[in-house]
Design a protein around this motif. Sequence first.
Motif, mmCIF file in Angstrom:
data_model
loop_
_atom_site.group_PDB
_atom_site.id
_atom_site.type_symbol
_atom_site.label_atom_id
_atom_site.label_comp_id
_atom_site.label_asym_id
_atom_site.label_seq_id
_atom_site.Cartn_x
_atom_site.Cartn_y
_atom_site.Cartn_z
ATOM 1 N N CYS A 1 -46.321 -37.765 34.520
ATOM 2 C CA CYS A 1 -46.644 -37.370 35.894
ATOM 3 C C CYS A 1 -46.391 -35.870 36.045
ATOM 4 C CB CYS A 1 -45.799 -38.179 36.871
ATOM 5 S SG CYS A 1 -46.207 -37.905 38.599
ATOM 6 N N TYR A 2 -47.381 -35.089 35.656
ATOM 7 C CA TYR A 2 -47.203 -33.647 35.443
ATOM 8 C C TYR A 2 -48.511 -32.945 35.739
ATOM 9 C CZ TYR A 2 -45.843 -29.505 32.585
ATOM 10 O OH TYR A 2 -45.529 -28.248 32.131
ATOM 11 N N GLY A 3 -48.438 -31.760 36.368
ATOM 12 C CA GLY A 3 -49.636 -30.946 36.577
ATOM 13 C C GLY A 3 -50.705 -31.662 37.405
ATOM 14 N N GLU A 4 -51.918 -31.683 36.905
ATOM 15 C CA GLU A 4 -53.035 -32.312 37.617
ATOM 16 C C GLU A 4 -52.818 -33.809 37.785
ATOM 17 O OE1 GLU A 4 -55.454 -31.109 39.207
ATOM 18 O OE2 GLU A 4 -55.732 -29.048 38.510
ATOM 19 N N THR A 5 -52.136 -34.438 36.820
ATOM 20 C CA THR A 5 -51.846 -35.871 36.942
ATOM 21 C C THR A 5 -50.960 -36.140 38.146
ATOM 22 O OG1 THR A 5 -52.082 -36.217 34.565
ATOM 23 C CG2 THR A 5 -50.827 -37.870 35.782
ATOM 24 N N LYS B 1 -50.747 -34.307 40.869
ATOM 25 C CA LYS B 1 -51.560 -34.122 42.075
ATOM 26 C C LYS B 1 -52.442 -35.341 42.324
ATOM 27 C CE LYS B 1 -55.060 -31.257 44.320
ATOM 28 N NZ LYS B 1 -55.962 -30.088 44.202
ATOM 29 N N ALA B 2 -53.068 -35.856 41.267
ATOM 30 C CA ALA B 2 -53.940 -37.036 41.416
ATOM 31 C C ALA B 2 -53.154 -38.224 41.962
ATOM 32 C CB ALA B 2 -54.587 -37.379 40.079
ATOM 33 N N ARG B 3 -51.916 -38.376 41.518
ATOM 34 C CA ARG B 3 -51.119 -39.493 41.999
ATOM 35 C C ARG B 3 -50.681 -39.290 43.454
ATOM 36 N NH1 ARG B 3 -46.782 -41.719 37.892
ATOM 37 N NH2 ARG B 3 -46.678 -43.190 39.630
ATOM 38 N N LEU C 1 -52.526 -37.658 45.669
ATOM 39 C CA LEU C 1 -53.751 -37.935 46.427
ATOM 40 C C LEU C 1 -54.004 -39.435 46.528
ATOM 41 C CD1 LEU C 1 -56.157 -35.149 45.084
ATOM 42 C CD2 LEU C 1 -54.865 -35.178 47.223
ATOM 43 N N ALA C 2 -53.717 -40.172 45.455
ATOM 44 C CA ALA C 2 -53.873 -41.630 45.486
ATOM 45 C C ALA C 2 -52.909 -42.253 46.493
ATOM 46 C CB ALA C 2 -53.654 -42.220 44.095
ATOM 47 N N TRP C 3 -51.690 -41.699 46.572
ATOM 48 C CA TRP C 3 -50.729 -42.182 47.559
ATOM 49 C C TRP C 3 -51.245 -41.937 48.974
ATOM 50 C CZ3 TRP C 3 -47.850 -39.680 51.380
ATOM 51 C CH2 TRP C 3 -46.813 -40.422 51.954
ATOM 52 N N PHE C 4 -51.804 -40.776 49.228
ATOM 53 C CA PHE C 4 -52.397 -40.489 50.544
ATOM 54 C C PHE C 4 -53.438 -41.550 50.889
ATOM 55 C CE2 PHE C 4 -50.211 -36.588 50.712
ATOM 56 C CZ PHE C 4 -50.437 -35.970 51.936
ATOM 57 N N ALA C 5 -54.301 -41.865 49.929
ATOM 58 C CA ALA C 5 -55.346 -42.857 50.168
ATOM 59 C C ALA C 5 -54.742 -44.235 50.429
ATOM 60 C CB ALA C 5 -56.296 -42.910 48.972
ATOM 61 N N ASP C 6 -53.745 -44.616 49.635
ATOM 62 C CA ASP C 6 -53.105 -45.927 49.804
ATOM 63 C C ASP C 6 -52.428 -46.047 51.166
ATOM 64 O OD1 ASP C 6 -53.905 -46.677 47.278
ATOM 65 O OD2 ASP C 6 -51.959 -46.263 46.325
ATOM 66 N N GLN C 7 -51.871 -44.926 51.644
ATOM 67 C CA GLN C 7 -51.176 -44.919 52.925
ATOM 68 C C GLN C 7 -52.125 -44.757 54.107
ATOM 69 O OE1 GLN C 7 -47.588 -45.108 53.428
ATOM 70 N NE2 GLN C 7 -47.707 -45.850 51.323
ATOM 71 N N GLY C 8 -53.400 -44.492 53.818
ATOM 72 C CA GLY C 8 -54.374 -44.283 54.870
ATOM 73 C C GLY C 8 -54.162 -42.999 55.641
ATOM 74 N N ILE C 9 -53.638 -41.973 54.967
ATOM 75 C CA ILE C 9 -53.352 -40.693 55.615
ATOM 76 C C ILE C 9 -54.546 -39.757 55.459
ATOM 77 C CG2 ILE C 9 -51.860 -38.652 55.626
ATOM 78 C CD1 ILE C 9 -49.638 -40.467 54.516
ATOM 79 N N ALA D 1 -48.661 -25.884 40.010
ATOM 80 C CA ALA D 1 -49.590 -25.042 40.775
ATOM 81 C C ALA D 1 -50.672 -25.853 41.489
ATOM 82 C CB ALA D 1 -50.218 -23.985 39.865
ATOM 83 N N PRO D 2 -51.237 -26.918 40.889
ATOM 84 C CA PRO D 2 -52.254 -27.689 41.619
ATOM 85 C C PRO D 2 -51.758 -28.205 42.967
ATOM 86 C CG PRO D 2 -52.307 -28.281 39.300
ATOM 87 C CD PRO D 2 -51.094 -27.411 39.489
ATOM 88 N N LEU D 3 -50.522 -28.684 43.029
ATOM 89 C CA LEU D 3 -49.988 -29.172 44.301
ATOM 90 C C LEU D 3 -49.509 -28.036 45.191
ATOM 91 C CD1 LEU D 3 -48.032 -32.434 43.400
ATOM 92 C CD2 LEU D 3 -49.877 -32.213 45.066
ATOM 93 N N LEU D 4 -48.945 -27.005 44.609
ATOM 94 C CA LEU D 4 -48.509 -25.864 45.413
ATOM 95 C C LEU D 4 -49.691 -25.207 46.112
ATOM 96 C CD1 LEU D 4 -45.903 -24.479 42.871
ATOM 97 C CD2 LEU D 4 -45.364 -25.082 45.243
ATOM 98 N N ASP D 5 -50.807 -25.044 45.402
ATOM 99 C CA ASP D 5 -51.992 -24.433 46.012
ATOM 100 C C ASP D 5 -52.630 -25.345 47.058
ATOM 101 O OD1 ASP D 5 -51.833 -22.069 44.561
ATOM 102 O OD2 ASP D 5 -53.090 -22.816 42.930
ATOM 103 N N TRP D 6 -52.443 -26.649 46.913
ATOM 104 C CA TRP D 6 -53.029 -27.629 47.823
ATOM 105 C C TRP D 6 -52.226 -27.786 49.107
ATOM 106 C CZ3 TRP D 6 -50.684 -32.497 48.863
ATOM 107 C CH2 TRP D 6 -51.503 -33.445 49.487
ATOM 108 N N ALA D 7 -50.932 -27.520 49.031
ATOM 109 C CA ALA D 7 -50.043 -27.742 50.177
ATOM 110 C C ALA D 7 -50.272 -26.710 51.271
ATOM 111 C CB ALA D 7 -48.588 -27.689 49.721
#
Length: 234
Positions: free
Chosen positions: A163-167, A169-171, A173-181, A198-204
Amino acid sequence: MSEMLAPLPLAWQRGNVRIAIYDLDRTLTRQPTFTPFLAFGARRLAPWRLALMPVWVLAMIGYRAGLYSRTALKRFGMKLMTGSPARETLSSLGDRYAQARIENPGLMPHTLRLLEEDRKADARLMIATAAFGFYASGFAERLGFAHLIATEWDGSDIPGGNCYGETKKARVLAWFADQGIDREHATVRFVSDSFADAPLLDWADEPVFVTTSKRETARAEVRGWRVIDPLSVG
């Protein structure tokens, strides 16, 4: 002396859903957690495996030389230093390890103040980490995090990879979808010490980079990330 917390940024104040996501190693904890866990686990499960620690050191050197992936490295480390303990045994061991690491060497004081700020803002709190879930859960429970995304261990392999880097971030994003956020109606703070995040830092909405390094501070500020010294106490 306690520090007065700064007012929340305007964007943070007006988000319908506030979510604060923290990395674990060297963000909340003062030191990395995996290699110390391998020693902790070996000492309690099979002390003779401590003699294999030089093999683990050589494996880390091989990873840094690009010979194999982080997932392969961590899989090897688990098998080398812990063998194949039952799931219940590993869960109990991980919980004891988390307690021991919180007590010594401890946690990052400035990061904990940031966490308290998020808690007072009624944010939904998450740890998102490359650490294994069987011990990261102990940190999450003790520090009041309701949600955890971590690397999984099924006893012989790492399903879904590290669970690192882009992986990572993907997880998230999947949590957001599962939570309906709906991301458009959420304000996200992400706190990490690693440029691999950086993928999550830039996205936040509010990226917070944790470092004591002037060189890393300069790199982070160029990207527009807020920088904090995690060891600052005043």
